[in-house]
Write an enzyme that holds these catalytic residues in place. Structure first.
Site, PDB file in Angstrom:
ATOM      1  N   ILE A 186      -5.382 -10.598 -56.745  1.00 32.88           N
ATOM      2  CA  ILE A 186      -6.809 -10.893 -56.748  1.00 32.88           C
ATOM      3  C   ILE A 186      -7.400 -10.503 -55.397  1.00 32.88           C
ATOM      4  CG2 ILE A 186      -8.538 -12.701 -57.037  1.00 32.88           C
ATOM      5  CD1 ILE A 186      -6.150 -14.377 -58.287  1.00 32.88           C
ATOM      6  N   CYS A 187      -8.473  -9.766 -55.471  1.00 32.99           N
ATOM      7  CA  CYS A 187      -9.173  -9.395 -54.246  1.00 32.99           C
ATOM      8  C   CYS A 187     -10.306 -10.384 -54.039  1.00 32.99           C
ATOM      9  CB  CYS A 187      -9.698  -7.969 -54.365  1.00 32.99           C
ATOM     10  SG  CYS A 187     -10.683  -7.450 -52.963  1.00 32.99           S
ATOM     11  N   ALA A 188     -10.031 -11.432 -53.322  1.00 30.22           N
ATOM     12  CA  ALA A 188     -11.050 -12.442 -53.066  1.00 30.22           C
ATOM     13  C   ALA A 188     -10.962 -12.844 -51.607  1.00 30.22           C
ATOM     14  CB  ALA A 188     -10.845 -13.660 -53.961  1.00 30.22           C
TER      15      ALA A 188
END
Lengths: 405, 150
Positions: free
Chosen positions: B89-91
């Site tokens: 996840i790119c968060a």
């Protein structure tokens, strides 16, 4: 006509002829203008064709020219030629400028470089067409020997300039100007600004993208020491509050005596000392409101002027809903104006990633100041250091490189 | 500190229950938890159930947990511009915007709202390239955070 006029030599088509004077001399065979009268046997222009070059910046000619330039710039090293193992010759080059007046009246300057002692050597061994890696040049020993069988073709002139800047003896002087642009080693199809395959290009793009996401900047020891500390005692208003890091209420009955020491950040948020210090060592911000104790590259955080008020600590609100203007997911986090710093840093780190630069000596000073917010970020003058820093394990810190297995 | 914090969080999840749409599936130790996550209300993911794996190390909560969507026979990673097909996840809150104030349930809520606000079901543009070379632990990836609004 027993005493014949000397023939002329055409540098463009290599013909020996009598030029057409119209009125400047033109080659009778190709009509080119780069012709030279062969009047001085000691300086026969035909010998220049040994390298088979037509343009001083292509082929060996360009190589030699730049290599000669590099020599000229290098500080004198008395033992250079003496200690060149085996070959001894062929490693010295002179810059030769020949100014000849032509009968037509126009003055003409030719310049070339050639090995001082052995002209033939360059034409034999240096023409394999194999592209060397930059580290070959970087790693060149002080004796100045050039790796055999490696040559850079003319269009890669820039590589030589890079190599020149990277010469151990010249380091420091250029590093400051270029901010460490020059990679210390180049394998995997990467050399400075050039890439030779898709994978290398991918790597660079990945790194540029990744390096634009800024790391938090740690608080300095000095900043941390100056924070107000308070030892919990009976009746303290703090006893009604929680530490937002461990989520425990402040209490006099604690197993760890260190937890009696409460640090209150300038934004008025209180924490157990053993809870907040490790965090500040990874990011100099308030965990609750992101107040910046030291300037952060991230423009999402509220500036030092706008801390949230006191209270409100120890709640479990998710960041997403807690105001502060921070996009919870996403958010372009590049340091404003820091793109060059990031680029430089990236080239530094990228170069050492690709191994093969262990002989990059002379750069082991200046190990302090890693945590200074601005200096370490925007003009890292020492690639080796910056990449090592990135690998140091800081609690909560981010390792720099995406591992490619 | 990690064990104490996690103990507290676990107790809270068990006693007070997880936030709406979130369920603790596995929380037997302080190394790895699995929580299921559903988007409530109208969204592109209506009716879908995803699972998040949290992995903690001793640095938690100073360091963020490693959080990925579970990809196995039972679960898939949601198709979302910030979620790679390997579950990464790119968060930013899981990376450089992590704060020790955040908790497991806070992260779940954030990701839930990330899914809820999604307008286009699609993979990140660099999905294939990333997945081919991604480290096992997404925390080793340096993410570039492109936008605020997804």
């Amino acid at each position: 006509m027993s005493n014949r006029e000397p023939l002329w030599y055409c540098h463009e088509c290599h013909a020996e002829m009598r030029p057409l004077m119209v009125p400047d001399p033109h080659c009778a065979s190709c009509n080119g203008t780069f012709v030279e009268k062969m009047e001085n046997p000691a300086d026969d222009p035909r010998e220049f064709s040994g390298g088979d070059f037509e343009d001083p910046f292509s082929g060996d000619g360009g190589d030699n020219f730049l290599f000669g330039l590099m020599r000229a710039m290098a500080p004198p090293q008395p033992n250079r030629t003496a200690s060149a193992p085996g070959t001894g010759n062929g490693s010295g080059f002179t810059l030769h400028i020949d100014r000849t007046g032509t009968p037509g009246g126009g003055a003409r300057t030719t310049f070339s470089t050639r090995p001082m002692q052995s002209r033939s050597r360059t034409t034999q061994s240096d023409r394999t067409g194999e592209i060397p890696t930059l580290s070959d040049y970087v790693a060149r020993n002080p004796a100045g020997t050039r790796p055999e069988g490696n040559t850079i073709n003319g269009s890669l002139m820039f590589q030589y300039l890079l190599a020149m800047l990277q010469q151990p003896g010249r380091r420091g002087q250029f590093d400051n100007t270029l901010g460490g642009l020059v990679p210390p080693g180049a394998e995997n199809g990467r050399m400075g600004d050039y890439v030779f395959n898709q994978e290398a290009l991918d790597q660079i793009i990945t790194q540029i993208m990744e390096s634009s996401s800024a790391h938090p900047v740690a608080a300095t020891e000095e900043v941390m020491e100056k924070l107000p500390r308070e030892v919990l005692e009976e009746g303290s208003p703090l006893l009604e509050k929680d530490c937002a890091v461990c989520k425990d209420q402040f209490s006099l009955t604690t197993e760890d005596p260190d937890e009696l020491v409460i640090v209150t950040l300038p934004c008025k948020h209180p924490f157990h000392e053993p809870c907040i210090v490790p965090w500040l060592k990874s990011s100099g911000t308030c965990p609750v409101c992101r107040y910046q104790l030291v300037p952060q590259p991230d423009h999402h955080s509220p500036g030092p002027g706008s801390p949230n008020g006191p209270g409100g600590s120890g709640n479990n609100r998710p960041r997403a809903g807690s105001g502060g203007g921070s996009g919870s997911t996403g958010g372009f986090a590049a340091a404003p104006g820091g793109i060059f710093g990031n680029l430089f840093q990236m080239f530094g780190a990228g170069g050492s990633d690709t191994n093969g630069n262990s002989n990059h000596s002379g750069s082991s000073s200046n190990t302090t100041g890693n945590n200074r917010p601005s200096t370490s970020r925007t003009n890292s003058t020492n690639h080796n250091n910056s990449s090592q820093n990135a690998r140091e394990h800081v609690p909560g810190g981010w390792s720099d490189d995406m591992e490619v297995d | 500190m990690s064990t104490r914090r996690l103990q507290k969080e676990l107790l809270e999840l068990k006693n007070e229950g997880a936030p709406a749409g979130i369920q603790l599936l596995k929380g037997d130790d302080f190394q790895s938890w699995i929580l299921s996550i559903e988007v409530l209300g109208e969204s592109l993911y209506k009716g879908d159930k995803f699972a998040l794996e949290f992995r903690f190390d001793s640095q938690y909560p100073i360091a963020p947990p490693s959080v990925t969507f579970v990809v196995n026979e039972q679960f898939q990673a949601p198709e979302h511009p910030h979620v790679y097909s390997n579950g990464h996840i790119c968060a930013s809150i899981l990376a450089n915007e992590w704060s020790p104030v955040l908790t497991v349930s806070a992260v779940c809520i954030t990701l839930q709202s990330m899914l809820a606000s999604c307008k286009r079901k699609e993979r990140p543009p660099d999905n294939d390239r990333y997945v081919a070379r991604a480290p096992a632990d997404p925390r080793r990836t340096r993410w570039a955070f492109h936008d605020d609004d997804v």
